[in-house]
Design an enzyme around this catalytic site. Structure first.
Site, PDB file in Angstrom:
ATOM      1  CE  LYS A   1      -1.740   1.457   4.069  1.00  0.00           C
ATOM      2  NZ  LYS A   1      -1.408   2.842   4.426  1.00  0.00           N
ATOM      3  CG  ASN A   2       2.247   2.613   3.520  1.00  0.00           C
ATOM      4  OD1 ASN A   2       1.083   2.919   3.224  1.00  0.00           O
ATOM      5  ND2 ASN A   2       2.603   2.338   4.763  1.00  0.00           N
TER       6      ASN A   2
ATOM      7  NE  ARG B   1      -2.278  11.317   7.562  1.00  0.00           N
ATOM      8  CZ  ARG B   1      -2.025  12.599   7.637  1.00  0.00           C
ATOM      9  NH1 ARG B   1      -2.977  13.426   7.965  1.00  0.00           N
ATOM     10  NH2 ARG B   1      -0.844  13.083   7.342  1.00  0.00           N
TER      11      ARG B   1
ATOM     12  CB  CYS C   1      -5.559   9.933  11.147  1.00  0.00           C
ATOM     13  SG  CYS C   1      -3.947   9.318  11.573  1.00  0.00           S
TER      14      CYS C   1
ATOM     15  NE  ARG D   1       0.221  10.353   9.981  1.00  0.00           N
ATOM     16  CZ  ARG D   1      -0.341   9.316   9.350  1.00  0.00           C
ATOM     17  NH1 ARG D   1      -1.402   8.774   9.853  1.00  0.00           N
ATOM     18  NH2 ARG D   1       0.165   8.863   8.226  1.00  0.00           N
TER      19      ARG D   1
ATOM     20  CG  ASP E   1       3.164   1.371   9.442  1.00  0.00           C
ATOM     21  OD1 ASP E   1       3.387   1.642   8.249  1.00  0.00           O
ATOM     22  OD2 ASP E   1       2.856   2.242  10.281  1.00  0.00           O
TER      23      ASP E   1
ATOM     24  CB  ILE F   1       6.979   6.777  14.465  1.00  0.00           C
ATOM     25  CG1 ILE F   1       8.315   6.036  14.348  1.00  0.00           C
ATOM     26  CG2 ILE F   1       6.574   7.435  13.152  1.00  0.00           C
ATOM     27  CD1 ILE F   1       9.497   6.926  13.957  1.00  0.00           C
TER      28      ILE F   1
ATOM     29  NE  ARG G   1      -7.821   4.104   5.381  1.00  0.00           N
ATOM     30  CZ  ARG G   1      -7.764   5.414   5.579  1.00  0.00           C
ATOM     31  NH1 ARG G   1      -8.456   5.958   6.550  1.00  0.00           N
ATOM     32  NH2 ARG G   1      -7.013   6.182   4.838  1.00  0.00           N
TER      33      ARG G   1
HETATM   34  C1  EPZ Z   1       4.049   6.914   6.210  1.00  0.00           C
HETATM   35  O1  EPZ Z   1       3.248   7.930   6.784  1.00  0.00           O
HETATM   36  C2  EPZ Z   1       3.155   5.693   6.117  1.00  0.00           C
HETATM   37  N1  EPZ Z   1       2.007   5.990   5.261  1.00  0.00           N
HETATM   38  C3  EPZ Z   1       2.670   5.297   7.523  1.00  0.00           C
HETATM   39  O2  EPZ Z   1       1.901   4.093   7.383  1.00  0.00           O
HETATM   40  C4  EPZ Z   1       3.895   5.002   8.380  1.00  0.00           C
HETATM   41  O3  EPZ Z   1       3.472   4.679   9.697  1.00  0.00           O
HETATM   42  C5  EPZ Z   1       4.803   6.245   8.409  1.00  0.00           C
HETATM   43  O4  EPZ Z   1       5.169   6.601   7.050  1.00  0.00           O
HETATM   44  C6  EPZ Z   1       6.074   6.012   9.210  1.00  0.00           C
HETATM   45  O5  EPZ Z   1       6.778   4.942   8.669  1.00  0.00           O
HETATM   46  C7  EPZ Z   1       2.179   5.968   3.914  1.00  0.00           C
HETATM   47  O6  EPZ Z   1       3.267   5.722   3.412  1.00  0.00           O
HETATM   48  C8  EPZ Z   1       0.967   6.251   3.076  1.00  0.00           C
HETATM   49  P1  EPZ Z   1       5.996  10.422   8.304  1.00  0.00           P
HETATM   50  P2  EPZ Z   1       3.773   9.468   6.785  1.00  0.00           P
HETATM   51  O7  EPZ Z   1       5.823  11.651   7.505  1.00  0.00           O
HETATM   52  O8  EPZ Z   1       4.473   9.763   5.523  1.00  0.00           O
HETATM   53  C9  EPZ Z   1       5.838  13.620  11.771  1.00  0.00           C
HETATM   54  C10 EPZ Z   1       0.075   2.665   7.704  1.00  0.00           C
HETATM   55  O9  EPZ Z   1      -0.381   2.125   8.721  1.00  0.00           O
HETATM   56  N2  EPZ Z   1       5.802  14.604  10.671  1.00  0.00           N
HETATM   57  O10 EPZ Z   1       7.289   9.674   8.232  1.00  0.00           O
HETATM   58  O11 EPZ Z   1       2.641  10.329   7.187  1.00  0.00           O
HETATM   59  C11 EPZ Z   1       4.528  12.849  11.863  1.00  0.00           C
HETATM   60  O12 EPZ Z   1       3.604  13.574  12.659  1.00  0.00           O
HETATM   61  C12 EPZ Z   1       0.510   4.119   7.758  1.00  0.00           C
HETATM   62  O13 EPZ Z   1       0.234   2.089   6.595  1.00  0.00           O
HETATM   63  C13 EPZ Z   1       5.873  15.962  10.986  1.00  0.00           C
HETATM   64  O14 EPZ Z   1       5.976  16.338  12.161  1.00  0.00           O
HETATM   65  O15 EPZ Z   1       4.830   9.385   7.984  1.00  0.00           O
HETATM   66  C14 EPZ Z   1       4.925  11.569  12.518  1.00  0.00           C
HETATM   67  O16 EPZ Z   1       4.976  11.756  13.927  1.00  0.00           O
HETATM   68  C15 EPZ Z   1       0.266   4.749   9.120  1.00  0.00           C
HETATM   69  N3  EPZ Z   1       5.809  16.880   9.980  1.00  0.00           N
HETATM   70  C16 EPZ Z   1       6.340  11.331  11.988  1.00  0.00           C
HETATM   71  O17 EPZ Z   1       6.788  12.594  11.483  1.00  0.00           O
HETATM   72  C17 EPZ Z   1       5.689  16.496   8.661  1.00  0.00           C
HETATM   73  O18 EPZ Z   1       5.655  17.381   7.785  1.00  0.00           O
HETATM   74  C18 EPZ Z   1       6.411  10.308  10.889  1.00  0.00           C
HETATM   75  O19 EPZ Z   1       5.633  10.781   9.828  1.00  0.00           O
HETATM   76  C19 EPZ Z   1       5.622  15.126   8.364  1.00  0.00           C
HETATM   77  C20 EPZ Z   1       5.686  14.194   9.383  1.00  0.00           C
END
Ligand code: EPZ
Length: 419
Positions: free
Chosen positions: A22-23, A88, A112, A117, A305, A327, A397
């Site tokens: 998915k990701n 998202r 979420c 996020r 995850d 995370i 999802r």
């Molecule tokens: C991706 O989300 C994945 N989703 C998530 O999978 C996964 O848990 C996550 O990466 C971490 O590995 C997809 O790829 C679609 P991040 P993403 O930006 O990109 C903070 C699942 O279950 N952050 O690395 O949103 C954020 O709040 C999903 O399949 C900021 O502060 O993850 C979080 O605490 C859930 N500012 C941390 O970084 C930003 O601009 C990690 O977020 C961006 C992120």
């Protein structure tokens, strides 16, 4: 809304096929916005996040047929709130739209269940590349006279921000260097997809990625192009843990164990007997495992995850375990549900203290987010009695045909209409 009815205490056996990730599929679908041509996918997973994302791309003018998309006629650059709130990851259209069309209006995704996020790292980095970005009425309004390649240091190796920037750099003028980049396997797959169109990128699998911006006149259609997405490492890990928690012998096929080193090592520390092949992982009957400690981290650390799924296994292991979730700020929604089934898990801020019990009992439980829901399924597989899991749309999802796959392994799982 539908529910799962699961009769617990069944041994599993046989093989299960991992679906495409998915990701990886989501950023790669976003990247189709960069190239005005037909693109065919050989294995897009049939999950609702993908169908939501397709709706967003269609709302921009992309044309889909069964397994291909063509973004030659994109004529809108607004990703509306009522679509974004369900998906998202729609923030990932921002980079490609800005890069190719120089404008984008994307609803702020909002939080979420697992956290707020924010997207500040995405927006700050795009501003450095020359995007003018304002936030109004819950929308991100972005425009540019043309993005410029820049040397960008991410304050945190955000997966989504790294993906957005790589896509933004494709039609930017000059070279973009992303330092402190995320390098999850899904990002490497996005890079391999972009390279198929001649984009010059180096550094995949490292914290520094360099992208040479292309000139529009350089673009050549890749005739009859089709792409296969990498296997879903999170799904594969979920089934491996299912084999262990039910003390069964199952084989998870069509996966890439190399994407799961930390998970596999953690399971082995707990006493799991695994046979790791080139594209499969087999579980052997390992009995009741031993607790351990785990902290989620950026890749290649332990993946957030797979936190809920491991916690469920720990809940039935000998001794105590401590999980630290670094995370996301609210990724313990599965804990109250697991405790209702007889687990003994206490929360202390970012830490969860798990005292293993030797058995749990069925109880009606409710899904709250995608991976927490997978944990409830794992618990139901070993609980004494019949468990009803409500709101399984969360599972739809990110897990393709989950009920069928578990039934194929011998689980007693039925999908029913729920009130
Ligand atoms: C991706 O989300 C994945 N989703 C998530 O999978 C996964 O848990 C996550 O990466 C971490 O590995 C997809 O790829 C679609 P991040 P993403 O930006 O990109 C903070 C699942 O279950 N952050 O690395 O949103 C954020 O709040 C999903 O399949 C900021 O502060 O993850 C979080 O605490 C859930 N500012 C941390 O970084 C930003 O601009 C990690 O977020 C961006 C992120």
């Amino acid at each position: 809304m539908d529910a799962f009815i699961i009769q617990g205490e069944k041994e599993l056996k046989g093989e299960v096929q991992t679906s495409a990730a998915k990701n990886a599929a989501l950023p790669i679908l976003a990247a189709t916005l960069l190239f005005p041509q037909k693109i065919t996918f050989n294995n897009l997973p049939q999950i609702s996040d993908i169908s939501f994302f397709k709706k967003i791309l269609e709302s921009l003018g992309a044309k889909f047929d069964s397994n291909s998309v063509d973004t030659s006629d994109i004529n809108k650059f607004v990703a509306e709130y009522d679509l974004v709130r369900k998906m998202r990851a729609s923030i990932l259209v921002l980079g490609p739209l800005l890069s190719r069309f120089k404008e984008a209006k994307v609803s702020l995704p909002g939080g979420c269940a697992i956290g707020s996020r924010p997207v500040d790292i995405h927006l700050e980095s795009l501003r450095q590349m020359g995007a003018e970005i304002t936030l109004e009425d819950g929308y991100i309004n972005a425009k540019t006279n043309g993005l410029k390649g820049k040397h960008i240091y991410l304050s945190f190796p955000s997966v989504g921000a790294t993906e957005n920037l790589i896509m933004a750099a494709v039609w930017a003028d000059g070279e973009t260097i992303i330092d402190n980049a995320a390098f999850e396997p899904e990002i490497t797959d996005l890079i391999s997809f972009l390279k198929s169109f001649g984009v010059k990128i180096e550094g995949e699998g490292t914290r520094q990625i360099k992208i040479q911006g292309m000139k529009k006149e350089d673009f050549k259609t890749v005739e009859n192009f089709s792409y296969s997405i990498i296997p879903d490492r999170i799904e594969a890990a979920t089934y491996v843990i299912a084999g262990l928690i039910t003390n069964s012998e199952i084989t998870v096929n069509n996966c890439n164990p190399g994407h799961l080193d930390t998970v596999i090592n953690t399971l082995k520390v707990m006493g799991a007997k695994l046979e790791v092949g080139y594209s499969s992982i087999k579980t052997f009957k390992s009995g009741r495992l031993n607790g351990t400690n785990m902290a989620t981290s950026i890749y290649p650390g332990y993946p957030t995850d797979v936190q809920a799924q491991l916690m469920t296994l720990m809940g039935l292991s000998f001794g105590s375990s401590i999980v630290s979730e670094h995370i996301f700020e609210n990724r313990y929604m599965h804990v109250p549900e697991l405790n209702r089934m007889g687990m003994n898990i206490k929360l202390d801020g970012r830490n969860a203290i798990i005292t293993g019990v030797d058995k749990i009992k069925a109880a009606p439980v409710m899904c709250t987010d995608l991976r927490a829901s997978a944990a409830l399924v794992l618990a139901a597989l070993v609980a004494k009695g019949e468990t009803k899991i409500s709101r399984v749309y969360y599972i739809d999802r990110g897990y393709e045909k989950l009920a069928q796959k578990f039934a194929g392994l011998g689980a007693s799982i039925e999908r029913v209409k729920d009130v």
